[in-house]
Design an enzyme around this catalytic site. Structure first.
Site, short mmCIF file in Angstrom:
data_model
loop_
_atom_site.label_atom_id
_atom_site.label_comp_id
_atom_site.label_asym_id
_atom_site.label_seq_id
_atom_site.Cartn_x
_atom_site.Cartn_y
_atom_site.Cartn_z
N HIS A 23 -75.38 -18.81 89.64
CA HIS A 23 -74.89 -17.44 89.64
C HIS A 23 -76.06 -16.47 89.46
O HIS A 23 -77.22 -16.87 89.36
CB HIS A 23 -73.79 -17.22 88.60
CG HIS A 23 -74.24 -17.41 87.18
ND1 HIS A 23 -75.08 -16.54 86.53
CD2 HIS A 23 -73.95 -18.40 86.30
CE1 HIS A 23 -75.29 -16.97 85.30
NE2 HIS A 23 -74.62 -18.10 85.13
N HIS A 26 -78.86 -16.90 86.85
CA HIS A 26 -79.87 -17.92 87.19
C HIS A 26 -80.88 -17.34 88.18
O HIS A 26 -82.08 -17.58 88.10
CB HIS A 26 -79.21 -19.15 87.82
CG HIS A 26 -78.14 -19.77 86.97
ND1 HIS A 26 -76.98 -20.30 87.48
CD2 HIS A 26 -78.08 -19.95 85.63
CE1 HIS A 26 -76.25 -20.77 86.49
NE2 HIS A 26 -76.88 -20.57 85.36
N CYS A 134 -71.95 -24.49 74.70
CA CYS A 134 -73.37 -24.32 74.33
C CYS A 134 -74.06 -25.67 74.23
O CYS A 134 -75.28 -25.73 74.18
CB CYS A 134 -73.52 -23.66 72.96
SG CYS A 134 -72.89 -22.01 72.82
N LYS A 300 -69.82 -8.09 80.13
CA LYS A 300 -70.23 -9.43 80.48
C LYS A 300 -69.46 -9.83 81.75
O LYS A 300 -68.28 -9.51 81.88
CB LYS A 300 -69.85 -10.36 79.31
CG LYS A 300 -70.52 -11.69 79.37
CD LYS A 300 -70.24 -12.50 78.13
CE LYS A 300 -70.64 -13.93 78.42
NZ LYS A 300 -70.56 -14.80 77.29
N LYS A 303 -64.88 -14.20 85.31
CA LYS A 303 -63.90 -14.34 86.40
C LYS A 303 -62.65 -13.57 86.05
O LYS A 303 -62.04 -12.94 86.91
CB LYS A 303 -63.58 -15.82 86.61
CG LYS A 303 -64.71 -16.55 87.29
CD LYS A 303 -64.28 -17.92 87.80
CE LYS A 303 -65.50 -18.69 88.25
NZ LYS A 303 -65.68 -19.95 87.58
N1 MSP Z 1 -79.37 -25.94 80.56
C1 MSP Z 1 -79.62 -24.93 79.62
C2 MSP Z 1 -81.10 -24.62 79.54
C3 MSP Z 1 -81.98 -25.79 79.25
S1 MSP Z 1 -83.67 -25.37 79.34
C4 MSP Z 1 -84.46 -26.62 78.61
C5 MSP Z 1 -78.86 -23.66 79.99
N2 MSP Z 1 -78.46 -23.55 81.24
S2 MSP Z 1 -77.59 -22.34 81.82
O1 MSP Z 1 -77.39 -22.68 83.20
O2 MSP Z 1 -76.43 -22.13 81.04
O3 MSP Z 1 -78.40 -21.02 81.67
C6 MSP Z 1 -79.70 -20.93 82.12
C7 MSP Z 1 -80.25 -19.55 82.03
O4 MSP Z 1 -79.47 -18.59 82.72
C8 MSP Z 1 -80.38 -19.05 80.60
O5 MSP Z 1 -81.69 -18.55 80.42
C9 MSP Z 1 -79.40 -17.93 80.53
O6 MSP Z 1 -79.82 -16.92 79.66
C10 MSP Z 1 -79.40 -17.43 81.95
N3 MSP Z 1 -78.20 -16.66 82.20
C11 MSP Z 1 -76.93 -17.08 82.19
N4 MSP Z 1 -76.12 -15.98 82.39
C12 MSP Z 1 -76.87 -14.87 82.51
C13 MSP Z 1 -76.62 -13.52 82.84
N5 MSP Z 1 -75.42 -13.02 83.03
N6 MSP Z 1 -77.70 -12.71 82.99
C14 MSP Z 1 -78.99 -13.17 82.90
N7 MSP Z 1 -79.24 -14.44 82.61
C15 MSP Z 1 -78.20 -15.26 82.23
O7 MSP Z 1 -78.68 -22.81 79.13
#
Ligand code: MSP
Length: 537
Positions: A23, A26, A134, A300, A303
């Site tokens: 998304h 990421h 988490c 935030k 969906k």
């Molecule tokens: N798998 C773990 C990270 C392990 S690193 C050793 C994880 N994955 S995640 O897919 O949930 O999130 C990855 C990154 O995406 C995080 O840095 C998180 O902050 C970022 N984001 C998720 N939603 C976000 C937004 N809405 N806006 C900006 N970044 C966000 O956590």
């Protein structure tokens, strides 16, 4: 081969959970990392950008079951989606690591054995509240109304035999490293947040294994347990550089110059991760940079609220480079930023279409038409130093560009991506077009100097004006290159029609590129297609 540590620039993104499609959050982190990687590459560094997917753990195991798929097959599909998106977004990574990769698994097992042999890991029991979203144990104080605030779900109570990692043993040493910025946590407010957390309590040893989760890496010394997914995940930052799990054999690129993470994963990255490294005797990353979240209309994205912005939708509407630009200029990197498709469309029109796109089109049109499709011949000593026209002194282009370059440098060293790109295209911490960026400035310069009229009065002066404008475009093409690589290529294709000349230009280092006057008189130019097409209604 590396030519020495100070020439390396190693940057990482978090590895993304392979439980759902990529998304916008990421994409935000990954584009930022790519911008920094490209900028450092242009500065002559040997850059390695690592990204990938986090594929083990209960959350993913459950998702795969729901989808009626075998876990490996499930993560293969999601991981491919990430790769496809990164390709679309032009992410120039050095490696895409997957934690289900046998090489990674073996290295994690080796590292765990080292930790066990050193006495950092010991058997015991752990009980507490676990949030599957988490993949973390939570304390009562982490919860709001009994629920995890990030996932809005009540955590499960878990009590099980496990292996624990000693945390408090190195706590003081960790605090010292953070205070001295040996392990720099940025921006400052996050450093303070971590320090106050670390100073206010003695860290509890954490469980690093799970008994009833099959989808994970078995502990080498007790295969009835699998490795806690965060420990498995953290080690990607080393295994992604082909590390085999031995503290004696550290990859050349180590330590990371910058690790970019979102604020929701700061705590674990600032505690468990450095503590593992300290037990292993491996140097800590130089900098952990935390960014905020992307909100949609102040809320935030969810969906249920129906306010989710899909990356594909953005790319479809604005194109790849504009999407990269809109993400990076959405607001201060480090704070939460707000994005809506409507605001993105406005910025696309003002900054890119009417700003950069228009400037390139206007300059190339008037230059091509009046100077036989070539860069005009000018007396170099006069260019860029300002001219007086209609009694008004205009264009201090050389000085302006020099200060713009140093501003960009300064901003990017501190990961102020939005400020760096705004200096070129717009200006303002909010990313709004207050008309002070170099593009806006040069658009005003062309409005004021009216070279299409001036040509009838004074061809020499017009040549100076046009030269200034063309050379500005060359400089701008370099400035935007890490942010919008394809657009930069398109501008260079218009400024250097001859492929050989273009190749020479593109082989410059950034400091060479910054020298005013890189565009030689007589170079063949040609107006190309509009850079930023009108949006479909
Ligand atoms: N798998 C773990 C990270 C392990 S690193 C050793 C994880 N994955 S995640 O897919 O949930 O999130 C990855 C990154 O995406 C995080 O840095 C998180 O902050 C970022 N984001 C998720 N939603 C976000 C937004 N809405 N806006 C900006 N970044 C966000 O956590």
């Amino acid at each position: 081969m590396s030519t020495g540590k100070n020439k390396n620039f190693y940057i990482t993104t978090p590895i993304y959970y392979a439980n759902a499609r990529p998304h916008i959050g990421h994409a935000y982190t990954t584009v930022a990392a790519d911008v920094l990687a490209r900028w450092n590459k242009l500065n002559g560094k040997e850059v390695f950008l690592l990204t990938g997917t986090d594929e083990h753990g209960l959350k993913i195991q459950k998702k795969a079951e729901e989808a009626g798929k075998d876990a490996q097959q499930f993560v293969d599909g999601i991981s491919d989606e990430f790769k496809i998106l990164w390709k679309k977004l032009n992410i120039d990574y050095g490696n895409f690591i997957r934690t289900s990769d046998p090489f990674h698994k073996k290295a994690v097992q080796n590292a765990l054995q080292v930790l066990k042999d050193k006495g950092a890991i010991y058997p015991g029991t752990y009980e507490g509240l676990y949030c599957v979203g988490c993949e973390q144990f939570k304390t009562e104080t982490d919860l709001v109304d009994g629920k995890c605030p990030d996932h809005n779900t009540a955590p499960e109570y878990v009590k099980e035999e496990c292996y624990l990692l000693k945390m408090a043993e190195v706590q003081d040493a960790l605090i010292e490293k953070i205070e001295k910025d040996e392990f720099c946590i940025a921006p400052e407010k996050y450093k303070n947040e971590v320090l106050s957390f670390l100073k206010n309590q003695k860290l509890k040893d954490i469980s690093i294994s799970r008994k009833n989760i099959s989808w994970g890496i078995p502990l080498p010394f007790d295969p009835s347990h699998t490795t806690y997914v965060w420990v498995d995940a953290f080690l990607n930052y080393l295994t992604g550089l082909d590390w085999e799990g031995s503290p004696e054999k550290i990859p050349d690129q180590w330590p990371p110059d910058v690790q970019i993470i979102g604020k929701d994963i700061l705590r674990v990255h600032a505690t468990i991760w450095p503590i593992i490294l300290m037990h292993l005797g491996i140097p800590l990353p130089k900098k952990l940079f935390t960014h905020g979240h992307i909100l949609a209309g102040g809320k935030k994205m969810s969906k249920t609220l129906g306010n989710v912005i899909a990356v594909d939708e953005m790319i479809g509407k604005f194109g790849v480079d504009a999407t990269r630009y809109l993400l990076m200029s959405a607001g201060t990197f480090g704070e939460d930023v707000d994005l809506t498709m409507d605001r993105a469309a406005e910025k696309y029109a003002s900054d890119l279409q009417n700003g950069l796109g228009n400037l390139v089109a206007r300059v190339l049109t008037v230059a091509e038409k009046n100077f036989e499709g070539k860069v005009p011949d000018v007396n170099k000593t006069e260019t860029g130093e300002g001219h007086t026209f209609k009694g008004v002194y205009f264009s201090r282009t050389v000085q302006d560009f020099a200060s713009c370059w140093s501003a960009i440098d300064e901003y990017l060293v501190h990961l102020r991506m939005n400020m760096a790109i705004s200096t070129v295209i717009a200006f303002g911490e909010d990313g709004g077009s207050a008309g002070k960026g170099m593009v806006a400035k040069q658009n005003k310069f062309i409005d004021h100097s009216e070279p299409w009229k001036l040509i009838k009065i004074d061809k020499n002066l017009t040549a100076l004006v046009i030269y200034d404008l063309l050379e500005s475009l060359r400089q701008i093409a370099w400035m935007i290159r890490p942010f919008m690589p394809e657009t930069s290529d398109k501008i260079f294709a218009q400024l250097f029609v001859d492929e050989k000349e273009r190749a020479v230009e593109l082989s410059k280092t950034l400091s060479e590129a910054q020298e005013w006057g890189g565009l030689k008189s007589g170079t063949k130019i040609k107006k190309g297609e509009g850079l930023f097409p009108r949006l479909a209604k």
